[in-house]
Design an enzyme around this catalytic site. Structure first.
Site, PDB file in Angstrom:
ATOM      1  N   ASP A  41       4.699   3.405  -6.985  1.00 14.35           N
ATOM      2  CA  ASP A  41       3.712   2.717  -7.847  1.00 14.35           C
ATOM      3  C   ASP A  41       2.506   3.623  -8.110  1.00 14.35           C
ATOM      4  OD1 ASP A  41       2.036   2.452  -5.504  1.00 14.35           O
ATOM      5  OD2 ASP A  41       3.223   0.694  -4.948  1.00 14.35           O
ATOM      6  N   LYS A  51       5.313   0.640 -11.433  1.00 13.41           N
ATOM      7  CA  LYS A  51       5.894  -0.564 -10.817  1.00 13.41           C
ATOM      8  C   LYS A  51       5.074  -1.790 -11.213  1.00 13.41           C
ATOM      9  CE  LYS A  51       5.203  -2.047  -6.330  1.00 13.41           C
ATOM     10  NZ  LYS A  51       5.175  -1.856  -4.871  1.00 13.41           N
ATOM     11  N   SER A 107       8.293  -3.283   3.303  1.00 17.74           N
ATOM     12  CA  SER A 107       8.357  -4.629   3.882  1.00 17.74           C
ATOM     13  C   SER A 107       9.746  -5.210   3.616  1.00 17.74           C
ATOM     14  CB  SER A 107       7.237  -5.478   3.273  1.00 17.74           C
ATOM     15  OG  SER A 107       7.265  -6.758   3.832  1.00 17.74           O
TER      16      SER A 107
HETATM   17  C1  R5P Z   1       2.410  -2.134  -2.242  1.00 18.63           C
HETATM   18  O1  R5P Z   1       1.438  -1.890  -2.932  1.00 18.63           O
HETATM   19  C2  R5P Z   1       2.741  -1.340  -1.034  1.00 18.63           C
HETATM   20  O2  R5P Z   1       2.259  -0.037  -1.125  1.00 18.63           O
HETATM   21  C3  R5P Z   1       4.248  -1.313  -0.774  1.00 18.63           C
HETATM   22  O3  R5P Z   1       4.864  -0.645  -1.856  1.00 18.63           O
HETATM   23  C4  R5P Z   1       4.798  -2.707  -0.673  1.00 18.63           C
HETATM   24  O4  R5P Z   1       4.026  -3.460   0.195  1.00 18.63           O
HETATM   25  C5  R5P Z   1       6.210  -2.680  -0.192  1.00 18.63           C
HETATM   26  O5  R5P Z   1       6.676  -3.998  -0.114  1.00 18.63           O
HETATM   27  P1  R5P Z   1       8.207  -4.311  -0.327  1.00 18.63           P
HETATM   28  O6  R5P Z   1       8.975  -3.421   0.591  1.00 18.63           O
HETATM   29  O7  R5P Z   1       8.355  -5.760   0.030  1.00 18.63           O
HETATM   30  O8  R5P Z   1       8.507  -4.052  -1.773  1.00 18.63           O
END
Ligand code: R5P
Length: 299
Positions: free
Chosen positions: A169, A192, A226
């Site tokens: 992102d 993203k 996550s």
């Molecule tokens: C978002 O801004 C964070 O930097 C991570 O990209 C995000 O928290 C990842 O979450 P997930 O694995 O659920 O997409």
């Protein structure tokens, strides 16, 4: 051995605390934990802390609230035992809820910071906190150390073909640039989009940035994995755009809901995380970065 310095091994970060104590040449003090049937935790510090500079190491990965409360209990007790406290929270939970994204949402991070601010701890050290905004709610001295150089070191020793660092992102551009600079490659950031209501992630498969990835080994670098949604989407669009292989580097590999399997099924070659969150991908030890900072506080 520095007699004035002790490291308290929080229940969530025993191995990391051991590593920190070893590097600092400090005594490692164990914390006994009892979790009652209703979920409440009781901690007991097994050592003498009077007049000591105590480094409490406790990450707040899931169960987040339990680990958070345990860290506050340890700080409170260490203070009462006469110690000066530096708390190390390698993974700082709630940092992603650093503002009111949708009307009516609580700013969770603001409250979490106020708990640490009033805990009596002198300093707080964390690793790759999600945002500057999240850190802005701290009033105690707070130090955000980067695991990026350690992750870059890991990948520098791999045989990669025309590597390219990619942030999934735009918000992570600086991280990808820092990583790229160390391994001597270019970097890009993908556009993203996350639906704030459903949590669904989309990345435009026709984004012009993707052309740069053609025939290169890509290292996707993020602060947190996550659910894996962001990395799965990014891996899919990168492979579709013609990159050679996708490697994944992240500081905090929470890997919830089968995230690792989903990422590997999407076509990633390897996932590399650190020990801020202990997991099967904890291949990089962040203790050296934490100790560099802690040593400065104890000078
Ligand atoms: C978002 O801004 C964070 O930097 C991570 O990209 C995000 O928290 C990842 O979450 P997930 O694995 O659920 O997409």
């Amino acid at each position: 051995m520095n007699e004035k310095l002790c490291v308290l091994a929080g229940p969530a970060s025993k191995d990391l605390a051991k590593s920190v104590a070893k590097i600092l040449g400090a005594k490692l003090i164990d914390v006994e934990l009892k979790v009652f049937p209703d979920g409440e935790s009781k901690v007991r510090i097994d050592g003498e802390l009077d007049g000591k500079f105590v480094v409490i190491v406790q990450s707040t990965y899931p169960p987040v609230d339990t680990h958070l409360m345990q860290s506050l209990f340890m700080i409170s007790k260490a203070m009462k035992m006469g110690a000066g406290v530096c708390v190390v929270i390698p993974y700082l939970a709630y940092a992603r809820q650093d503002k009111e994204f949708l009307k009516g949402e609580a700013v969770s991070m603001e409250l979490v910071c106020s708990l640490f601010n009033s805990s009596g701890a002198k300093n707080l050290v964390t690793v790759d906190a999600h945002s500057q905004m999240a850190l802005s709610y701290f009033t105690i001295s707070t130090y955000n150390v980067s695991a990026v150089p350690l992750l870059a070191k890991y990948f520098k020793s791999q045989k990669l073909v025309k590597p390219l660092a990619v942030s999934p992102d735009i918000g992570g551009s600086a991280r990808a640039q820092e990583f790229a600079k160390i391994i001597g490659t270019p970097s890009i950031a993908l556009p993203k989009f996350r639906d704030r209501s459903t949590g669904e992630v989309t990345i435009d498969p026709n984004a012009p940035e993707l052309k740069t990835a053609r025939e290169r080994d890509v290292i996707l670098i993020d602060d947190i994995i996550s659910t894996g949604g962001s990395i799965v989407k990014a891996t899919e669009v990168l492979l579709k755009a013609g990159c050679r292989r996708v490697f994944v580097a992240c500081t905090h590999a929470l890997l919830l809901n089968g995230a690792l399997e989903k990422i590997m099924n999407a076509g990633a070659s390897e996932v590399v995380g650190t020990n801020t969150v202990p997991s099967q991908v904890s291949k990089v030890d962040v203790a050296p970065a934490i100790c560099d900072q802690v040593s400065k506080l104890n000078e």
